[in-house]
Design an enzyme around this catalytic site. Structure first.
Site, PDB file in Angstrom:
ATOM      1  N   LYS A 287     -38.324 -43.456  -3.112  1.00  0.00           N
ATOM      2  CA  LYS A 287     -37.441 -42.323  -3.399  1.00  0.00           C
ATOM      3  C   LYS A 287     -35.992 -42.783  -3.265  1.00  0.00           C
ATOM      4  O   LYS A 287     -35.672 -43.558  -2.377  1.00  0.00           O
ATOM      5  CB  LYS A 287     -37.677 -41.195  -2.382  1.00  0.00           C
ATOM      6  CG  LYS A 287     -38.933 -40.388  -2.605  1.00  0.00           C
ATOM      7  CD  LYS A 287     -39.038 -39.288  -1.566  1.00  0.00           C
ATOM      8  CE  LYS A 287     -40.390 -38.602  -1.615  1.00  0.00           C
ATOM      9  NZ  LYS A 287     -40.621 -37.830  -2.837  1.00  0.00           N
ATOM     10  N   ARG A 361     -51.750 -36.095  -3.257  1.00  0.00           N
ATOM     11  CA  ARG A 361     -53.005 -35.782  -3.943  1.00  0.00           C
ATOM     12  C   ARG A 361     -54.078 -36.830  -3.637  1.00  0.00           C
ATOM     13  O   ARG A 361     -55.270 -36.536  -3.670  1.00  0.00           O
ATOM     14  CB  ARG A 361     -52.748 -35.647  -5.448  1.00  0.00           C
ATOM     15  CG  ARG A 361     -52.236 -36.902  -6.105  1.00  0.00           C
ATOM     16  CD  ARG A 361     -51.540 -36.620  -7.443  1.00  0.00           C
ATOM     17  NE  ARG A 361     -50.255 -35.949  -7.252  1.00  0.00           N
ATOM     18  CZ  ARG A 361     -49.437 -35.599  -8.243  1.00  0.00           C
ATOM     19  NH1 ARG A 361     -49.771 -35.863  -9.500  1.00  0.00           N
ATOM     20  NH2 ARG A 361     -48.292 -35.018  -7.989  1.00  0.00           N
TER      21      ARG A 361
HETATM   22  N1  BES Z   1     -43.730 -34.980  -0.749  1.00  0.00           N
HETATM   23  C1  BES Z   1     -43.340 -34.959  -2.117  1.00  0.00           C
HETATM   24  C2  BES Z   1     -43.076 -33.548  -2.656  1.00  0.00           C
HETATM   25  C3  BES Z   1     -41.934 -32.787  -2.045  1.00  0.00           C
HETATM   26  C4  BES Z   1     -40.734 -32.655  -2.723  1.00  0.00           C
HETATM   27  C5  BES Z   1     -42.078 -32.130  -0.830  1.00  0.00           C
HETATM   28  C6  BES Z   1     -39.701 -31.929  -2.182  1.00  0.00           C
HETATM   29  C7  BES Z   1     -41.038 -31.393  -0.282  1.00  0.00           C
HETATM   30  C8  BES Z   1     -39.849 -31.286  -0.972  1.00  0.00           C
HETATM   31  C9  BES Z   1     -44.454 -35.566  -2.964  1.00  0.00           C
HETATM   32  O1  BES Z   1     -45.214 -36.563  -2.355  1.00  0.00           O
HETATM   33  C10 BES Z   1     -43.807 -36.224  -4.144  1.00  0.00           C
HETATM   34  O2  BES Z   1     -43.096 -37.160  -3.956  1.00  0.00           O
HETATM   35  N2  BES Z   1     -44.103 -35.705  -5.342  1.00  0.00           N
HETATM   36  C11 BES Z   1     -43.574 -36.222  -6.541  1.00  0.00           C
HETATM   37  C12 BES Z   1     -44.716 -36.367  -7.515  1.00  0.00           C
HETATM   38  C13 BES Z   1     -44.361 -37.105  -8.766  1.00  0.00           C
HETATM   39  C14 BES Z   1     -44.100 -38.568  -8.452  1.00  0.00           C
HETATM   40  C15 BES Z   1     -45.507 -36.969  -9.728  1.00  0.00           C
HETATM   41  C16 BES Z   1     -42.529 -35.242  -7.052  1.00  0.00           C
HETATM   42  O3  BES Z   1     -42.736 -34.038  -6.917  1.00  0.00           O
HETATM   43  O4  BES Z   1     -41.502 -35.691  -7.540  1.00  0.00           O
HETATM   44 MN    MN Z   2     -44.363 -38.486  -2.502  1.00  0.00          MN
END
Ligand code: BES
Ligand code: MN
Ligand code: ZN
Length: 513
Positions: A287, A361
């Site tokens: 990230k 997931r």
């Molecule tokens: N933990 C994050 C989702 C999240 C985002 C939680 C903001 C709390 C606040 C999750 O693991 C993630 O990174 N999801 C990605 C998925 C994508 C790579 C398909 C996302 O939502 O960007």
């Molecule tokens: Mn994630």
């Protein structure tokens, strides 16, 4: 935590630091302008019935979230009156909405940080109102101070003040079983919800999967349920490729924790599954800065499931509840899962990992399949799963998906009932296509549009045949980055805890699953 009592005492004679009263926006047809809510009659009378006018002079309107302080009238032992807004006055034959009471009590409790004792003279029409006000006080008084130099020692918040010491709920009947029961339930659920907030706020260098598992073991001993912990060795041996894949990059090894609360008379079984990423860096698909500062909150689903199981045990609900916590830390390293890797999941299906940041997931897939092996009446999973759900519903509402329309609607109704904003989302079949893999049974990435729904479709693949299932995506409401509001503090909120406890209660009385 703040001590709660029910009191039939008259407001004037009470020795307290403050008396909390409710004010509302009068409906035009009856009484335009601010109205003083029932419960505050004695205070109003001591102001010669002119309290509403006095408050309006001070700028009060009765709007939700509003707080006005004024000196007590002559003859009152408590020096201060705190008027909190309840929003619109209810219709002639209606009672005040419990959620309005809960929020107002929370606003007052937070404002009274540093005070020893307050009397709450809000409108009480029965046990429901008592429970709501009790929850509002306990949840609103919360603050997380364990990490401050003296915080853990003296229980003082950052401004050097301790949380409100005691709240006497006026209008509550200390000898009425229904009132006492409602208060006891509020105390139990709020204590466990606040504990879940502590876990979410705990820094990720302290709350590793191993540490989280140890905390559940201590709670199980205290409250009489069972815990089984699968460590990394057991997870490899058992074929939990999703959890091991995600946790493989961290020096803090993953765990799958199973919490089992059983009631001897229960004939129903509810399974709860929580995403427990103790820190989500994104992994090799790292990230960017600006997106990882709050990712200690990525275990909020597991914290909610834990709190719900402990609550069910403490309340002695006549239902079997199994909680599954999928605990791992998502980190980049030489042993981390790579984009392009294929994982063999616990169910036997293979998944091509195209983005290591879509890790929730993967751990949930293994836990859902594990939960399915016991053939429960229903499974509900809770996860901070997708940023897409935050874009869709904002930061205060969670999304509900599932494989059974009636069950999904029942979960929504339970959420609204306890004051948790939620909305039902679809699982459109056409989105599955984008998740097909060139090399494996499926991939962990769909198209960007509707990303929260694709995540739900992915999870559905790992729910056992014929099992009723709902998925709560709490990525928005789990962690409050803004200022405190109502009974919700900054940081970990305890989202979904009250909904899960309600679902366990409904399952116990045969009204669900
Ligand atoms: N933990 C994050 C989702 C999240 C985002 C939680 C903001 C709390 C606040 C999750 O693991 C993630 O990174 N999801 C990605 C998925 C994508 C790579 C398909 C996302 O939502 O960007
Ligand atoms: Mn994630
Ligand atoms: Zn995540």
């Amino acid at each position: 935590m703040t001590a709660l009592t029910l009191s039939t005492a008259a407001a004037a004679g009470l020795r307290a630091d403050a008396i909390v009263i409710g004010v509302a926006k009068g409906t035009a047809s009856r009484s335009a302008g601010l109205v003083v809510a029932p419960g505050a009659e004695a205070v109003d009378a001591a102001y010669d019935g002119k309290l509403a006018g006095v408050l309006e002079t001070l700028g009060a309107s009765g709007a939700e979230g509003e707080l006005t302080k004024l000196p007590s009238p002559a003859g009152f032992k408590a020096p201060l009156v705190v008027a909190v807004g309840l929003g619109d006055e209810p219709g002639k034959d209606d009672a005040y909405d419990p959620e309005a009471l809960r929020r107002a009590a929370g606003v007052a409790a937070r404002a009274l940080t540093g005070s020893k004792k307050a009397a709450f003279a809000l409108p009480v029409d029965g046990p429901g109102a008592i429970g709501a006000i009790g929850e509002g006080v306990l949840l609103g008084a919360y603050s997380y101070d364990a990490q401050r130099e003296n915080g853990a020692k003296n229980g003082k918040a950052k401004n050097g003040k301790a949380p409100l010491g005691e709240a006497a709920l006026l209008g509550g009947k200390p000898r009425d079983a229904a009132h006492k029961g409602a208060l006891a339930r509020a105390v139990t659920v709020s204590e466990e919800l606040n504990r879940s907030r502590d876990l979410i706020n705990m820094p990720p260098n302290d709350l590793t999967p191993e540490a989280f598992a140890a905390i559940t073991q201590a709670a199980a001993k205290e409250h009489g349920f069972k815990v089984q912990v699968l460590d990394d060795k057991a997870l490899v041996k058992g074929g939990y490729g999703g959890i091991m894949g995600v946790g493989g990059g961290s020096a803090a090894t993953p765990r799958l924790v199973k919490l089992s609360y059983k009631h001897p008379k229960a004939d129903r079984h509810l399974a709860l599954v929580g995403k427990g990423i103790t820190y989500d860096s994104g992994g090799i698909s790292l990230k960017p800065a600006g997106h990882n500062e709050t990712m200690k909150c990525d275990m909020a689903g597991a914290a909610a499931v834990f709190a719900a199981v402990v609550s069910a045990a403490r309340l002695g609900l006549e239902v079997n509840v199994t909680g599954w916590l999928a605990l791992a830390e998502n980190m980049p390293s030489g042993s981390a899962v790579r984009p392009g890797d294929v994982l063999r999941m616990y169910s036997g299906k293979t998944v091509e990992v195209l983005n290591t940041d879509a890790e929730g997931r993967l751990v949930l897939a293994d836990a859902l399949w594990a939960a399915s092996q016991e053939n429960p009446d229903a499974i509900v999973d809770v996860a901070t799963l997708t940023g897409a759900m935050v874009l869709a519903l904002g930061t205060r509402t969670f999304g509900i998906m599932g494989n059974d329309e009636a069950f999904r609607a029942a979960v929504h109704e339970a959420a609204e009932e306890v004051g948790e904003p939620a909305w039902q989302m679809p699982l459109p079949e056409h989105l599955r296509k984008a998740g097909e893999s060139q090399v494996a049974d499926l991939s962990n990435m769909g198209e960007r549009m509707g990303g929260g729904l694709f995540a739900g479709l992915f999870l559905r693949e790992f729910v056992g045949e014929g099992i009723t299932w709902a998925h709560l995506d709490i990525a928005g409401p789990a962690f409050n980055e803004g200022g405190p509001f109502g009974y919700t503090p900054k940081g970990g909120t305890g989202s979904a805890v009250r909904t899960l406890v309600r679902l366990a209660e409904l399952t116990a009385c045969g009204e669900l699953g």
